[in-house]
Design a protein around this motif. Structure first.
Motif, PDB file in Angstrom:
ATOM      1  N   MET A  97      21.093  29.738-107.281  1.00 15.74           N
ATOM      2  CA  MET A  97      20.907  29.130-106.137  1.00 15.74           C
ATOM      3  C   MET A  97      19.319  28.120-106.448  1.00 15.74           C
ATOM      4  N   ASN A  98      19.540  27.381-106.352  1.00 18.64           N
ATOM      5  CA  ASN A  98      18.814  26.190-106.664  1.00 18.64           C
ATOM      6  C   ASN A  98      17.970  25.624-105.887  1.00 18.64           C
ATOM      7  N   ARG A  99      17.428  26.179-103.949  1.00 15.70           N
ATOM      8  CA  ARG A  99      16.902  25.764-103.044  1.00 15.70           C
ATOM      9  C   ARG A  99      15.850  27.047-103.248  1.00 15.70           C
ATOM     10  N   PRO A 100      14.190  26.235-103.077  1.00 15.89           N
ATOM     11  CA  PRO A 100      13.477  27.943-102.894  1.00 15.89           C
ATOM     12  C   PRO A 100      13.641  29.020-101.860  1.00 15.89           C
ATOM     13  N   ARG A 101      13.450  30.000-101.786  1.00 16.80           N
ATOM     14  CA  ARG A 101      13.744  30.879-101.138  1.00 16.80           C
ATOM     15  C   ARG A 101      12.733  31.052-100.195  1.00 16.80           C
ATOM     16  N   PRO A 102      13.401  31.040 -98.769  1.00 16.14           N
ATOM     17  CA  PRO A 102      12.406  31.066 -97.916  1.00 16.14           C
ATOM     18  C   PRO A 102      12.021  32.428 -97.645  1.00 16.14           C
ATOM     19  N   VAL A 103      10.312  31.754 -96.963  1.00 14.02           N
ATOM     20  CA  VAL A 103       9.101  32.664 -96.805  1.00 14.02           C
ATOM     21  C   VAL A 103       8.603  32.575 -95.506  1.00 14.02           C
ATOM     22  N   PRO A 104       8.013  34.610 -95.445  1.00 10.94           N
ATOM     23  CA  PRO A 104       7.217  34.397 -94.038  1.00 10.94           C
ATOM     24  C   PRO A 104       6.746  32.954 -93.194  1.00 10.94           C
ATOM     25  N   GLN A 105       6.702  33.097 -92.351  1.00  6.73           N
ATOM     26  CA  GLN A 105       6.412  32.320 -91.498  1.00  6.73           C
ATOM     27  C   GLN A 105       7.132  30.890 -91.323  1.00  6.73           C
ATOM     28  N   GLU A 106       7.817  30.052 -92.311  1.00  2.32           N
ATOM     29  CA  GLU A 106       8.653  29.550 -92.300  1.00  2.32           C
ATOM     30  C   GLU A 106       9.464  28.683 -91.140  1.00  2.32           C
ATOM     31  N   LEU A 107       9.269  28.113 -90.847  1.00  3.46           N
ATOM     32  CA  LEU A 107      10.537  27.381 -90.043  1.00  3.46           C
ATOM     33  C   LEU A 107      11.449  26.584 -90.921  1.00  3.46           C
ATOM     34  N   TYR A 108      12.859  26.944 -90.062  1.00  9.20           N
ATOM     35  CA  TYR A 108      13.368  26.326 -89.974  1.00  9.20           C
ATOM     36  C   TYR A 108      15.067  25.872 -89.379  1.00  9.20           C
ATOM     37  N   ARG A 109      15.244  24.806 -89.159  1.00 14.72           N
ATOM     38  CA  ARG A 109      16.363  24.342 -88.621  1.00 14.72           C
ATOM     39  C   ARG A 109      18.382  24.353 -88.699  1.00 14.72           C
ATOM     40  N   HIS A 110      18.769  25.389 -87.597  1.00  7.77           N
ATOM     41  CA  HIS A 110      20.048  25.563 -88.120  1.00  7.77           C
ATOM     42  C   HIS A 110      21.177  24.073 -87.971  1.00  7.77           C
ATOM     43  N   PHE A 111      21.824  23.847 -88.086  1.00 15.35           N
ATOM     44  CA  PHE A 111      22.933  22.408 -87.682  1.00 15.35           C
ATOM     45  C   PHE A 111      23.182  22.624 -86.812  1.00 15.35           C
ATOM     46  N   LYS A 112      23.389  23.479 -85.695  1.00 12.91           N
ATOM     47  CA  LYS A 112      23.415  22.830 -84.684  1.00 12.91           C
ATOM     48  C   LYS A 112      22.500  23.092 -83.432  1.00 12.91           C
ATOM     49  N   ASN A 113      20.840  22.792 -84.994  1.00  4.52           N
ATOM     50  CA  ASN A 113      19.688  22.059 -83.941  1.00  4.52           C
ATOM     51  C   ASN A 113      18.649  23.188 -83.377  1.00  4.52           C
ATOM     52  N   LYS A 114      18.846  24.722 -83.133  1.00  8.10           N
ATOM     53  CA  LYS A 114      18.347  25.830 -82.988  1.00  8.10           C
ATOM     54  C   LYS A 114      16.974  26.061 -84.292  1.00  8.10           C
ATOM     55  N   LEU A 115      16.150  26.044 -83.815  1.00  6.08           N
ATOM     56  CA  LEU A 115      14.928  26.595 -84.614  1.00  6.08           C
ATOM     57  C   LEU A 115      14.502  27.777 -84.958  1.00  6.08           C
ATOM     58  N   TYR A 116      14.346  27.768 -85.949  1.00  2.50           N
ATOM     59  CA  TYR A 116      14.252  29.735 -86.291  1.00  2.50           C
ATOM     60  C   TYR A 116      12.832  30.020 -87.162  1.00  2.50           C
ATOM     61  N   GLN A 117      11.774  30.955 -87.231  1.00  2.00           N
ATOM     62  CA  GLN A 117      11.047  31.414 -88.410  1.00  2.00           C
ATOM     63  C   GLN A 117      11.432  32.824 -88.708  1.00  2.00           C
ATOM     64  N   ILE A 118      10.945  32.409 -89.881  1.00  2.00           N
ATOM     65  CA  ILE A 118      11.301  33.529 -91.016  1.00  2.00           C
ATOM     66  C   ILE A 118      10.691  34.610 -90.820  1.00  2.00           C
ATOM     67  N   ILE A 119      10.691  35.653 -90.970  1.00  2.00           N
ATOM     68  CA  ILE A 119       9.817  37.171 -90.320  1.00  2.00           C
ATOM     69  C   ILE A 119      10.113  38.009 -92.129  1.00  2.00           C
ATOM     70  N   SER A 120      11.198  37.983 -92.864  1.00  2.00           N
ATOM     71  CA  SER A 120      11.193  38.278 -93.775  1.00  2.00           C
ATOM     72  C   SER A 120      12.192  38.439 -95.042  1.00  2.00           C
ATOM     73  N   ILE A 121      12.424  38.200 -95.816  1.00  2.00           N
ATOM     74  CA  ILE A 121      13.336  38.931 -96.925  1.00  2.00           C
ATOM     75  C   ILE A 121      13.293  40.617 -97.553  1.00  2.00           C
ATOM     76  N   ALA A 122      14.697  41.175 -96.462  1.00  2.00           N
ATOM     77  CA  ALA A 122      14.932  42.638 -96.934  1.00  2.00           C
ATOM     78  C   ALA A 122      16.040  43.000 -97.808  1.00  2.00           C
ATOM     79  N   ILE A 123      15.986  43.957 -97.921  1.00  2.00           N
ATOM     80  CA  ILE A 123      16.778  44.534 -99.192  1.00  2.00           C
ATOM     81  C   ILE A 123      18.032  45.321 -98.019  1.00  2.00           C
ATOM     82  N   HIS A 124      19.297  45.105 -98.308  1.00  2.00           N
ATOM     83  CA  HIS A 124      20.078  46.101 -97.552  1.00  2.00           C
ATOM     84  C   HIS A 124      20.132  47.358 -98.821  1.00  2.00           C
TER      85      HIS A 124
END
Length: 210
Positions: A1-28
């Protein structure tokens, strides 16, 4: 995976133009797969979980040929705003239009609820003829059409068209024209009672015409 990993509090836009905020990276707990936990920044602010690999994957441009965004989720920064205004997350035009439409629907629902709770006032049409009451109330033409219709089935169709604007006065006049009495109560309960009377009449007419 070449992209930086998501970090809590970061903002991401879905390709359908909806905004989301990262809460955490969890382990199944069973598969040990890394999962992204993120929250919607619109609507009910629901929280979602998605496998990290899927979260970071590219858009399926075969399935979505019109999408210009490369990745399913792409990191964005909060818009720069003046100090005297609260930070506003970047929002697409469609989301703002949806909010405006939602507010309008909420206003309509509030007004309709106020109408439903208004105390019932009998129009006293028992003391007047149907024609006199129709003229005084400046009735919807559909009410006149209802009274002129010969078959219960036709009256039922007209009544359905009147539902969005139905009033107690309309119900009183139509009930009187049928020779039935609709008890006092909520305007939509009275509407359903009148419809029940028409359904009974319609069945009677169908049996008689066989």
């Amino acid at each position: 995976m070449n992209r930086p990993r998501p970090v809590p509090q970061e903002l991401y836009r879905h390709f359908k133009n909806k905004l989301y905020q990262i809460i955490s990276i969890a382990i199944h707990s069973e598969t040990r797969e890394e999962m992204v936990v993120y929250q919607a920044l619109y609507g009910d602010y629901k929280v979602y979980v998605r496998p990290l690999d899927m979260f970071m994957s590219e858009v399926d441009h075969v399935k979505y040929p019109d999408v210009t965004q490369k990745y399913r989720f792409e990191k964005v920064e909060p818009e720069t705003v003046s100090p005297d205004k609260p930070i506003e997350m970047a929002a697409d035009k469609t989301e703002k239009e949806n909010m405006s439409e939602s507010n309008e629907k909420s206003h309509i629902a509030t007004e309709r609820e106020k109408f439903r709770k208004e105390p019932y006032k009998h129009s006293q049409i028992m003391d007047k003829s149907v024609d006199e009451e129709a003229q005084e109330l400046n009735l919807d033409p559909l009410v006149i059409e209802f009274m002129d219709a010969d078959l219960a089935a036709d009256k039922n169709d007209i009544l359905s068209k009147l539902r969005p604007t139905i009033t107690n006065e309309m119900i009183d006049i139509m009930a009187l024209s049928l020779g039935v009495v609709v008890n006092e109560g909520d305007v939509y309960d009275r509407y359903n009672d009148l419809r029940t009377c028409l359904n009974t009449m319609e069945k009677f007419e169908s049996t008689r015409l066989r």
